[in-house]
Design a protein around this motif. Structure first.
Motif, PDB file in Angstrom:
ATOM      1  N   PRO A 234      -4.171 -27.306  21.984  1.00 20.66           N
ATOM      2  CA  PRO A 234      -5.616 -27.081  22.228  1.00 20.66           C
ATOM      3  C   PRO A 234      -5.851 -26.118  23.390  1.00 20.66           C
ATOM      4  O   PRO A 234      -5.173 -26.197  24.423  1.00 20.66           O
ATOM      5  CB  PRO A 234      -6.137 -28.491  22.567  1.00 20.66           C
ATOM      6  N   THR A 235      -6.780 -25.233  23.219  1.00 21.48           N
ATOM      7  CA  THR A 235      -7.064 -24.200  24.217  1.00 21.48           C
ATOM      8  C   THR A 235      -8.114 -24.670  25.232  1.00 21.48           C
ATOM      9  O   THR A 235      -8.730 -25.720  25.076  1.00 21.48           O
ATOM     10  CB  THR A 235      -7.576 -22.927  23.536  1.00 21.48           C
ATOM     11  N   VAL A 236      -8.278 -23.856  26.259  1.00 18.09           N
ATOM     12  CA  VAL A 236      -9.314 -24.070  27.278  1.00 18.09           C
ATOM     13  C   VAL A 236     -10.291 -22.906  27.193  1.00 18.09           C
ATOM     14  O   VAL A 236      -9.868 -21.757  27.013  1.00 18.09           O
ATOM     15  CB  VAL A 236      -8.680 -24.132  28.690  1.00 18.09           C
ATOM     16  N   THR A 237     -11.583 -23.190  27.304  1.00 18.75           N
ATOM     17  CA  THR A 237     -12.600 -22.138  27.292  1.00 18.75           C
ATOM     18  C   THR A 237     -13.237 -22.032  28.666  1.00 18.75           C
ATOM     19  O   THR A 237     -13.685 -23.044  29.226  1.00 18.75           O
ATOM     20  CB  THR A 237     -13.691 -22.423  26.252  1.00 18.75           C
ATOM     21  N   LYS A 238     -13.245 -20.840  29.215  1.00 15.02           N
ATOM     22  CA  LYS A 238     -13.831 -20.606  30.537  1.00 15.02           C
ATOM     23  C   LYS A 238     -14.961 -19.597  30.431  1.00 15.02           C
ATOM     24  O   LYS A 238     -14.794 -18.527  29.840  1.00 15.02           O
ATOM     25  CB  LYS A 238     -12.765 -20.108  31.519  1.00 15.02           C
ATOM     26  N   VAL A 239     -16.125 -19.962  30.986  1.00 17.76           N
ATOM     27  CA  VAL A 239     -17.300 -19.089  30.988  1.00 17.76           C
ATOM     28  C   VAL A 239     -17.464 -18.529  32.395  1.00 17.76           C
ATOM     29  O   VAL A 239     -17.374 -19.271  33.383  1.00 17.76           O
ATOM     30  CB  VAL A 239     -18.561 -19.865  30.562  1.00 17.76           C
ATOM     31  N   SER A 240     -17.698 -17.223  32.502  1.00 20.87           N
ATOM     32  CA  SER A 240     -17.826 -16.582  33.814  1.00 20.87           C
ATOM     33  C   SER A 240     -18.960 -15.566  33.799  1.00 20.87           C
ATOM     34  O   SER A 240     -19.420 -15.137  32.742  1.00 20.87           O
ATOM     35  CB  SER A 240     -16.512 -15.910  34.218  1.00 20.87           C
ATOM     36  N   SER A 241     -19.378 -15.196  34.989  1.00 15.93           N
ATOM     37  CA  SER A 241     -20.519 -14.293  35.148  1.00 15.93           C
ATOM     38  C   SER A 241     -20.186 -12.874  34.707  1.00 15.93           C
ATOM     39  O   SER A 241     -19.044 -12.417  34.825  1.00 15.93           O
ATOM     40  CB  SER A 241     -20.963 -14.287  36.611  1.00 15.93           C
ATOM     41  N   LEU A 242     -21.222 -12.183  34.240  1.00 14.77           N
ATOM     42  CA  LEU A 242     -21.060 -10.779  33.870  1.00 14.77           C
ATOM     43  C   LEU A 242     -20.896  -9.882  35.090  1.00 14.77           C
ATOM     44  O   LEU A 242     -20.638  -8.690  34.941  1.00 14.77           O
ATOM     45  CB  LEU A 242     -22.272 -10.312  33.053  1.00 14.77           C
ATOM     46  N   ARG A 243     -21.049 -10.460  36.277  1.00 16.64           N
ATOM     47  CA  ARG A 243     -20.835  -9.670  37.486  1.00 16.64           C
ATOM     48  C   ARG A 243     -19.352  -9.362  37.700  1.00 16.64           C
ATOM     49  O   ARG A 243     -19.003  -8.478  38.478  1.00 16.64           O
ATOM     50  CB  ARG A 243     -21.397 -10.396  38.705  1.00 16.64           C
ATOM     51  N   VAL A 254      -6.441 -16.288  23.633  1.00 15.37           N
ATOM     52  CA  VAL A 254      -6.621 -16.394  22.188  1.00 15.37           C
ATOM     53  C   VAL A 254      -7.785 -15.516  21.738  1.00 15.37           C
ATOM     54  O   VAL A 254      -7.694 -14.801  20.752  1.00 15.37           O
ATOM     55  CB  VAL A 254      -6.856 -17.861  21.774  1.00 15.37           C
ATOM     56  N   SER A 255      -8.882 -15.576  22.474  1.00 15.39           N
ATOM     57  CA  SER A 255     -10.028 -14.709  22.192  1.00 15.39           C
ATOM     58  C   SER A 255     -10.903 -14.623  23.437  1.00 15.39           C
ATOM     59  O   SER A 255     -10.968 -15.562  24.222  1.00 15.39           O
ATOM     60  CB  SER A 255     -10.852 -15.236  21.014  1.00 15.39           C
ATOM     61  N   GLN A 256     -11.561 -13.500  23.615  1.00 13.48           N
ATOM     62  CA  GLN A 256     -12.512 -13.329  24.698  1.00 13.48           C
ATOM     63  C   GLN A 256     -13.654 -12.457  24.241  1.00 13.48           C
ATOM     64  O   GLN A 256     -13.554 -11.757  23.241  1.00 13.48           O
ATOM     65  CB  GLN A 256     -11.902 -12.714  25.972  1.00 13.48           C
ATOM     66  N   GLY A 257     -14.752 -12.535  24.982  1.00 14.05           N
ATOM     67  CA  GLY A 257     -15.924 -11.755  24.634  1.00 14.05           C
ATOM     68  C   GLY A 257     -17.103 -12.143  25.494  1.00 14.05           C
ATOM     69  O   GLY A 257     -16.935 -12.603  26.630  1.00 14.05           O
ATOM     70  N   VAL A 258     -18.304 -11.967  24.958  1.00  6.94           N
ATOM     71  CA  VAL A 258     -19.524 -12.301  25.698  1.00  6.94           C
ATOM     72  C   VAL A 258     -20.328 -13.322  24.900  1.00  6.94           C
ATOM     73  O   VAL A 258     -20.265 -13.371  23.664  1.00  6.94           O
ATOM     74  CB  VAL A 258     -20.371 -11.046  25.972  1.00  6.94           C
ATOM     75  N   LEU A 259     -21.068 -14.143  25.641  1.00  6.47           N
ATOM     76  CA  LEU A 259     -21.958 -15.126  25.033  1.00  6.47           C
ATOM     77  C   LEU A 259     -23.387 -14.611  25.116  1.00  6.47           C
ATOM     78  O   LEU A 259     -23.808 -14.068  26.149  1.00  6.47           O
ATOM     79  CB  LEU A 259     -21.857 -16.469  25.764  1.00  6.47           C
ATOM     80  N   THR A 260     -24.160 -14.787  24.057  1.00  5.80           N
ATOM     81  CA  THR A 260     -25.571 -14.409  24.056  1.00  5.80           C
ATOM     82  C   THR A 260     -26.412 -15.579  24.556  1.00  5.80           C
ATOM     83  O   THR A 260     -25.902 -16.687  24.785  1.00  5.80           O
ATOM     84  CB  THR A 260     -26.021 -14.011  22.643  1.00  5.80           C
ATOM     85  N   SER A 261     -27.701 -15.362  24.709  1.00  3.39           N
ATOM     86  CA  SER A 261     -28.599 -16.416  25.185  1.00  3.39           C
ATOM     87  C   SER A 261     -28.692 -17.564  24.193  1.00  3.39           C
ATOM     88  O   SER A 261     -29.061 -18.682  24.558  1.00  3.39           O
ATOM     89  CB  SER A 261     -29.995 -15.835  25.432  1.00  3.39           C
ATOM     90  N   THR A 262     -28.335 -17.332  22.942  1.00  6.51           N
ATOM     91  CA  THR A 262     -28.365 -18.394  21.929  1.00  6.51           C
ATOM     92  C   THR A 262     -27.024 -19.113  21.803  1.00  6.51           C
ATOM     93  O   THR A 262     -26.886 -20.035  21.013  1.00  6.51           O
ATOM     94  CB  THR A 262     -28.745 -17.805  20.557  1.00  6.51           C
ATOM     95  N   GLY A 263     -26.022 -18.673  22.562  1.00  8.41           N
ATOM     96  CA  GLY A 263     -24.699 -19.288  22.504  1.00  8.41           C
ATOM     97  C   GLY A 263     -23.755 -18.625  21.527  1.00  8.41           C
ATOM     98  O   GLY A 263     -22.614 -19.072  21.368  1.00  8.41           O
ATOM     99  N   ALA A 264     -24.203 -17.569  20.862  1.00 13.19           N
ATOM    100  CA  ALA A 264     -23.340 -16.860  19.910  1.00 13.19           C
ATOM    101  C   ALA A 264     -22.270 -16.081  20.666  1.00 13.19           C
ATOM    102  O   ALA A 264     -22.496 -15.615  21.788  1.00 13.19           O
ATOM    103  CB  ALA A 264     -24.173 -15.924  19.047  1.00 13.19           C
ATOM    104  N   ASP A 287     -27.893  -8.852  24.279  1.00 13.87           N
ATOM    105  CA  ASP A 287     -28.448 -10.134  24.723  1.00 13.87           C
ATOM    106  C   ASP A 287     -27.343 -11.002  25.320  1.00 13.87           C
ATOM    107  O   ASP A 287     -27.329 -12.233  25.172  1.00 13.87           O
ATOM    108  CB  ASP A 287     -29.124 -10.864  23.562  1.00 13.87           C
ATOM    109  N   ALA A 288     -26.389 -10.366  26.001  1.00 11.97           N
ATOM    110  CA  ALA A 288     -25.262 -11.087  26.590  1.00 11.97           C
ATOM    111  C   ALA A 288     -25.662 -11.680  27.929  1.00 11.97           C
ATOM    112  O   ALA A 288     -26.368 -11.036  28.729  1.00 11.97           O
ATOM    113  CB  ALA A 288     -24.080 -10.143  26.772  1.00 11.97           C
ATOM    114  N   VAL A 289     -25.212 -12.914  28.189  1.00  3.10           N
ATOM    115  CA  VAL A 289     -25.550 -13.591  29.443  1.00  3.10           C
ATOM    116  C   VAL A 289     -24.303 -13.961  30.249  1.00  3.10           C
ATOM    117  O   VAL A 289     -24.399 -14.245  31.438  1.00  3.10           O
ATOM    118  CB  VAL A 289     -26.398 -14.856  29.180  1.00  3.10           C
TER     119      VAL A 289
END
Length: 342
Positions: A234-243, A254-264, A287-289
């Motif tokens: 099982p992987t770990v997911t880390k969310v970080s600032s666009l700064r 495994v994968s990385q990218g940006v999250l939108t305001s809707t969570g997509a 619409d990336a946050v």
């Protein structure tokens, strides 16, 4: 399928015990044993050199470099830095080559050569059944391969660890070569190479063909394991600032990218920090946050290693069973019987 003739054993007045069978195998493969011992000793000594004097010299050179960054002219030992980097790479490649060297030797000589020149059939006349012959053929080299490759892997892990936190260019744990050479996967692959060589020797009974088959099998298995490794735990997911300029979190990604305001989730546009005016426009359009990173941190190293090792050993066991079944079909299921003397 062609059946190998199993001559009835001649009466010798005594049975051949396991110790004599082991001695016979060691004499038969003495050149390979000497080469294997020399390889382990030489590479082991090089790893001790890399993790000891070379690592110390490189660490001191990096200390000099970091201490004089603010000075216009800086004197530091660049040769020591480069020497450590080069020899670490050379020894890593050599450790990773061990499974292929074992597979090549096994495919070319372990079973194929004796079946090709008829000495296997001769051995079966000396109170040695085909199954016992194959068991010894696999067991004795397996012990030597496990001990030798395990020693090299352990020394490589130690040599790598001595550079952590001291050498700025030291490889991270998730570097592809370092990850494999530091753990039990390489030892398991060496055993898989050994068994695949014996298996192909029984299939082809030709040294060159079985050598090619064992190398291809070993390479294919390692490629599959390499592709599957990120998905074995099982992987770990880390969310970080666009700064930040890149998603936070180091490890096997495994994968990385940006999250939108809707969570997509959207693939990483590889732009940089939002503080850059051009990147701000890109993120606004998407619409990336925030960034996200799905990865394996260093704490997942051994779970991934041991899971991969278990899979490789399961495949090795399956190849072993297949080899014994193939030998049984080709030599007949009835065991050879001794002739009673008059």
């Amino acid at each position: 399928m062609t059946t190998l003739a199993t001559p009835a054993p001649t009466s010798t007045g005594r049975s051949s015990g396991a110790p004599s069978l082991v001695r016979w195998l060691l004499r038969l493969h003495r050149p390979a044993l000497l080469v294997w011992a020399a390889l382990v000793i030489v590479v082991g000594a090089l790893l001790l050199w890399v993790g000891g004097p070379l690592a110390d010299a490189s660490a001191e050179a990096w200390k000099q470099y970091n201490a004089c960054k603010s000075v216009f002219t800086c004197v530091h030992d660049t040769e020591s830095i480069g020497r450590y980097k080069d020899w670490y790479a050379y020894t890593t490649y050599t450790v990773l080559a061990v499974p292929f060297l074992v597979a090549a030797w096994s495919g070319a000589t372990l079973t194929s050569r004796e079946l090709e020149n008829g000495t296997a059939q001769l051995a079966w006349t000396q109170s040695i059944s085909p199954a016992r012959w194959l068991a010894a053929k696999l067991a004795v080299p397996a012990v030597l391969v496990t001990v030798g490759s395990g020693l090299l892997v352990g020394l490589h892990h130690w040599a790598w660890s001595t550079g952590q936190g001291r050498i700025d260019t030291a490889k991270d744990w998730y570097d592809i070569g370092t990850y494999a050479a530091n753990g039990t996967v390489t030892v398991a692959m060496a055993l898989a190479g050994l068994v695949s060589g014996a298996f192909w020797g029984l299939v082809k009974r030709n040294s060159l063909a079985s050598l090619v088959g064992s190398l291809c099998t070993t390479g294919f298995l390692w490629s599959v394991i390499g592709l599957a490794t990120p998905h074995l735990w099982p992987t770990v997911t880390k969310v970080s600032s666009l700064r930040h300029s890149v998603p936070s979190g180091s490890g096997i990604s495994v994968s990385q990218g940006v999250l939108t305001s809707t969570g997509a989730r959207i693939a990483n546009p590889e732009c940089g920090a939002i503080t850059n005016e051009g990147c701000r426009a890109v993120y606004t359009k998407l619409d990336a946050v925030s960034f996200y990173n799905v990865y394996h941190p260093q704490s997942h190293y051994w779970p991934l290693q041991l899971t991969s090792t278990a899979i490789i050993l399961a495949v090795t066991a399956a190849l072993t069973v297949a080899a014994f079944q193939l030998l049984k079909r080709r030599t007949g299921s009835a065991p050879a019987r001794k002739e009673t003397s008059a």
